[in-house]
Scaffold this motif. Sequence first.
Motif, PDB file in Angstrom:
ATOM      1  N   PHE A   1      49.485 -17.992 -51.777  1.00 28.65           N
ATOM      2  CA  PHE A   1      49.314 -19.509 -52.216  1.00 28.65           C
ATOM      3  C   PHE A   1      50.491 -19.566 -52.973  1.00 28.65           C
ATOM      4  O   PHE A   1      51.231 -20.306 -52.861  1.00 28.65           O
ATOM      5  CB  PHE A   1      48.207 -19.589 -53.188  1.00 28.65           C
ATOM      6  CG  PHE A   1      46.945 -20.419 -52.308  1.00 28.65           C
ATOM      7  CD1 PHE A   1      46.508 -19.928 -51.010  1.00 28.65           C
ATOM      8  CD2 PHE A   1      46.590 -21.610 -52.915  1.00 28.65           C
ATOM      9  CE1 PHE A   1      45.579 -20.948 -50.555  1.00 28.65           C
ATOM     10  CE2 PHE A   1      45.691 -22.565 -52.169  1.00 28.65           C
ATOM     11  CZ  PHE A   1      45.156 -21.876 -51.058  1.00 28.65           C
TER      12      PHE A   1
ATOM     13  N   ARG B   1      45.632 -26.623 -50.355  1.00 29.69           N
ATOM     14  CA  ARG B   1      44.146 -26.747 -50.174  1.00 29.69           C
ATOM     15  C   ARG B   1      43.614 -27.977 -49.300  1.00 29.69           C
ATOM     16  O   ARG B   1      43.092 -28.043 -48.279  1.00 29.69           O
ATOM     17  CB  ARG B   1      43.410 -26.842 -51.370  1.00 29.69           C
ATOM     18  CG  ARG B   1      43.098 -25.548 -52.194  1.00 29.69           C
ATOM     19  CD  ARG B   1      42.134 -25.343 -53.520  1.00 29.69           C
ATOM     20  NE  ARG B   1      42.474 -24.703 -54.100  1.00 29.69           N
ATOM     21  CZ  ARG B   1      42.936 -24.677 -55.477  1.00 29.69           C
ATOM     22  NH1 ARG B   1      43.892 -25.715 -55.823  1.00 29.69           N
ATOM     23  NH2 ARG B   1      43.136 -23.516 -55.938  1.00 29.69           N
TER      24      ARG B   1
ATOM     25  N   GLU C   1      46.838 -27.654 -55.007  1.00 25.97           N
ATOM     26  CA  GLU C   1      46.059 -28.795 -54.489  1.00 25.97           C
ATOM     27  C   GLU C   1      46.595 -29.241 -53.071  1.00 25.97           C
ATOM     28  O   GLU C   1      45.720 -29.315 -52.064  1.00 25.97           O
ATOM     29  CB  GLU C   1      45.779 -29.965 -55.439  1.00 25.97           C
ATOM     30  CG  GLU C   1      44.824 -29.499 -56.555  1.00 25.97           C
ATOM     31  CD  GLU C   1      45.769 -28.873 -57.601  1.00 25.97           C
ATOM     32  OE1 GLU C   1      47.103 -28.731 -57.748  1.00 25.97           O
ATOM     33  OE2 GLU C   1      45.005 -28.484 -58.573  1.00 25.97           O
TER      34      GLU C   1
ATOM     35  N   ALA D   1      42.043 -27.850 -45.916  1.00 29.28           N
ATOM     36  CA  ALA D   1      40.801 -28.571 -45.261  1.00 29.28           C
ATOM     37  C   ALA D   1      41.204 -29.572 -44.102  1.00 29.28           C
ATOM     38  O   ALA D   1      40.348 -29.732 -43.319  1.00 29.28           O
ATOM     39  CB  ALA D   1      40.711 -29.626 -46.532  1.00 29.28           C
TER      40      ALA D   1
END
Length: 74
Positions: free
Chosen positions: A38, A53, A50, A57
Amino acid sequence: MEERIVIDPRICHGKPIIRGTRTPVAIVVGSLGGGMTFEEVQREYDLTAEDIRAALAFAARLVEQEQHRPLPVG
């Protein structure tokens, strides 16, 4: 996720990107799949955790929507 991922035909040929960048979701997911952490992805593409992520997603939702049908035998 919708606030971080953008699909605009005028940007990167309509590929999903991280809002405010020209970084495609596929690059983020591929970089992680290729072994980057990351933190490395954040530094390399100037993204937040974020953002990463949200890209994951988004990719997960696409995979979840896929329908697979077996080929006919014979």
